[in-house]
Design a protein around this motif. Sequence first.
Motif, mmCIF file in Angstrom:
data_model
loop_
_atom_site.group_PDB
_atom_site.id
_atom_site.type_symbol
_atom_site.label_atom_id
_atom_site.label_comp_id
_atom_site.label_asym_id
_atom_site.label_seq_id
_atom_site.Cartn_x
_atom_site.Cartn_y
_atom_site.Cartn_z
ATOM 1 N N UNK A 294 56.415 6.358 -3.486
ATOM 2 C CA UNK A 294 55.422 6.127 -4.535
ATOM 3 C C UNK A 294 54.600 4.878 -4.246
ATOM 4 N N UNK A 295 53.313 4.960 -4.577
ATOM 5 C CA UNK A 295 52.367 3.881 -4.307
ATOM 6 C C UNK A 295 51.627 3.540 -5.601
ATOM 7 N N UNK A 296 51.741 2.299 -6.106
ATOM 8 C CA UNK A 296 50.922 1.897 -7.260
ATOM 9 C C UNK A 296 49.464 1.781 -6.839
ATOM 10 N N UNK A 297 48.545 2.224 -7.699
ATOM 11 C CA UNK A 297 47.143 2.207 -7.280
ATOM 12 C C UNK A 297 46.206 2.054 -8.466
ATOM 13 N N UNK A 298 44.985 1.670 -8.149
ATOM 14 C CA UNK A 298 43.880 1.689 -9.103
ATOM 15 C C UNK A 298 42.660 2.217 -8.363
ATOM 16 N N UNK A 299 42.396 3.504 -8.538
ATOM 17 C CA UNK A 299 41.266 4.127 -7.852
ATOM 18 C C UNK A 299 39.941 3.531 -8.320
ATOM 19 N N UNK A 300 39.840 3.257 -9.612
ATOM 20 C CA UNK A 300 38.587 2.695 -10.119
ATOM 21 C C UNK A 300 38.344 1.286 -9.580
ATOM 22 N N UNK A 301 39.419 0.517 -9.379
ATOM 23 C CA UNK A 301 39.263 -0.820 -8.800
ATOM 24 C C UNK A 301 38.704 -0.732 -7.384
ATOM 25 N N UNK A 302 39.218 0.215 -6.608
ATOM 26 C CA UNK A 302 38.718 0.395 -5.237
ATOM 27 C C UNK A 302 37.255 0.834 -5.247
ATOM 28 N N UNK A 303 36.911 1.766 -6.142
ATOM 29 C CA UNK A 303 35.517 2.214 -6.241
ATOM 30 C C UNK A 303 34.596 1.046 -6.596
ATOM 31 N N UNK A 304 35.044 0.201 -7.500
ATOM 32 C CA UNK A 304 34.238 -0.940 -7.921
ATOM 33 C C UNK A 304 34.063 -1.939 -6.785
ATOM 34 N N UNK A 305 35.141 -2.217 -6.049
ATOM 35 C CA UNK A 305 35.048 -3.146 -4.925
ATOM 36 C C UNK A 305 34.129 -2.600 -3.833
ATOM 37 N N UNK A 306 34.183 -1.306 -3.583
ATOM 38 C CA UNK A 306 33.281 -0.700 -2.593
ATOM 39 C C UNK A 306 31.821 -0.849 -3.022
ATOM 40 N N UNK A 307 31.582 -0.660 -4.318
ATOM 41 C CA UNK A 307 30.221 -0.814 -4.843
ATOM 42 C C UNK A 307 29.751 -2.260 -4.710
ATOM 43 N N UNK A 308 30.608 -3.216 -5.063
ATOM 44 C CA UNK A 308 30.247 -4.626 -4.963
ATOM 45 C C UNK A 308 30.023 -5.059 -3.503
ATOM 46 N N UNK A 309 30.791 -4.470 -2.617
ATOM 47 C CA UNK A 309 30.617 -4.757 -1.192
ATOM 48 C C UNK A 309 29.255 -4.251 -0.723
ATOM 49 N N UNK A 310 28.901 -3.033 -1.129
ATOM 50 C CA UNK A 310 27.609 -2.456 -0.759
ATOM 51 C C UNK A 310 26.452 -3.308 -1.280
ATOM 52 N N UNK A 311 26.628 -3.860 -2.471
ATOM 53 C CA UNK A 311 25.579 -4.686 -3.059
ATOM 54 C C UNK A 311 25.644 -6.148 -2.610
ATOM 55 N N UNK A 312 26.591 -6.460 -1.702
ATOM 56 C CA UNK A 312 26.719 -7.783 -1.084
ATOM 57 C C UNK A 312 27.170 -8.871 -2.061
ATOM 58 N N UNK A 313 27.985 -8.479 -3.056
ATOM 59 C CA UNK A 313 28.576 -9.474 -3.944
ATOM 60 C C UNK A 313 29.950 -9.936 -3.449
ATOM 61 N N UNK A 314 30.620 -9.089 -2.669
ATOM 62 C CA UNK A 314 31.941 -9.448 -2.154
ATOM 63 C C UNK A 314 32.046 -9.060 -0.689
ATOM 64 N N UNK A 315 32.942 -9.735 0.007
ATOM 65 C CA UNK A 315 33.342 -9.319 1.352
ATOM 66 C C UNK A 315 34.755 -8.772 1.219
ATOM 67 N N UNK A 316 34.909 -7.490 1.530
ATOM 68 C CA UNK A 316 36.173 -6.812 1.250
ATOM 69 C C UNK A 316 36.426 -5.740 2.310
ATOM 70 N N UNK A 317 37.686 -5.625 2.714
ATOM 71 C CA UNK A 317 38.100 -4.600 3.664
ATOM 72 C C UNK A 317 39.158 -3.723 3.005
ATOM 73 N N UNK A 318 38.991 -2.405 3.132
ATOM 74 C CA UNK A 318 39.930 -1.463 2.525
ATOM 75 C C UNK A 318 41.371 -1.813 2.882
#
Length: 422
Positions: free
Chosen positions: A253-277
């Motif tokens: 089992x893996x704890x997860x937050x799919x919406x958190x990942x989607x949000x971080x990907x969006x923020x990365x695309x908009x250049x607000x964060x530097x983030x690696x999956x």
Amino acid sequence: MSHELVIGCVGKPSAGKSSFLNAATDANAKVGNYPFTTITPNVAVTHYATECPCKKYDKMDQCQPRYGKCDKGTRYIPVKMLDVAGLVPGASEGKGLGNQFLDDLRTADVLLHVVDVSGTTNEKGEETTGYDPINDIQWLKDEIHAWIFNNLKKLWASVVRKQQTTKCMAESILHKKLSGYGTKLPVIRETLENIGLRDPIPLDTWDDDNIHKFVDSFLHCRFPIVLVLNKVDMSASDNNISKICNKYPNEVMIPSSALAECFLKKMKTQNYVKYKEGDDNFLLNDEDPTLKQCDEKLQGRLEKLRDLVLYRYGSTGIQQAIKSAVELKKYIPVYPVKNLKSLSCDKSGGSVLRDCILVPRGTQVREFAGIVHPDIEKYYLYAEGINGQRMGEKDIITEQNNIIKYTSTGVEGGNNANNEEQ
């Protein structure tokens, strides 16, 4: 591309399957907080992250994947992902979109059961509060079990009659009856061995309990499951996660937050964060001035995500779930090359480690030649491993011998030549 490995995203409606698909891929699956948002299955490509041989053999600056990518020695191998319609209790009897769900499931090799651990959706996927998700795990297994058991039970008289008239081995007959689930003979053999059975097996002595026991073992072999405990950032999730872990201690089992990942990907695309999956943190403007400055509201949202998800669980869980699924199914990345010294895939010395193919554990050297290209297997002469030693054509490929050079006879003239196609 990867060798036909399909990860199926399953679960009740509104558990977050489509959000998980969007987080794990570049898909834009329809997302909603109402049942049956997904009517037809969404298909996309995700990536399995593993260490690339370019790091071990000092080829990182030359590594050139044809598909996926290599990022500083981490290889991202494409894998197909399927998000099927939500399952509700009684699906095996046709309730909800049950029949469609189960038919879509046939193509999957391993399942990610996305469980809403927040308690904000009931067993039908309807909005509620205080729902206990502890039973969602078992009833999904029960529905899939009932689907296969009922189908097999309808055929059982013909199964017994077939064995009595042909004297065939039980594994051969069962394989034929279960071939519609994408089942290969070794899976049936493993299924029987796991319950202590080996041919000859008199199927006419089996009652319903024997068939149920067989189906349980078959599901474990054919459709292994990783539990994705989704929506971990909501208030009631911690208590529900603890209860699930206590009840199912042997499940992956893996704890997860799919919406958190989607949000971080969006923020990365908009250049607000530097983030690696898969990372446990991200950078903001105060740590990297090339990033945009967040306003107070966005800053607060990101800090909350960092505290409730990344710091608490080590990641959003998306990459970890994909990795667990591939490794639970025991697939191995294999690299066919033309030159064992340069690890290139063409005569010019370029395209270093260009191709990577995921294959099931137990794949033999010559069998893999046919996966790379049918002509390599047809005109096969020999294969060599990374140390230059020849490999037996029935040798099993493992993580220790997964860089292979093939030599085959030319299609014309019979001269020894490396096949141009990989």
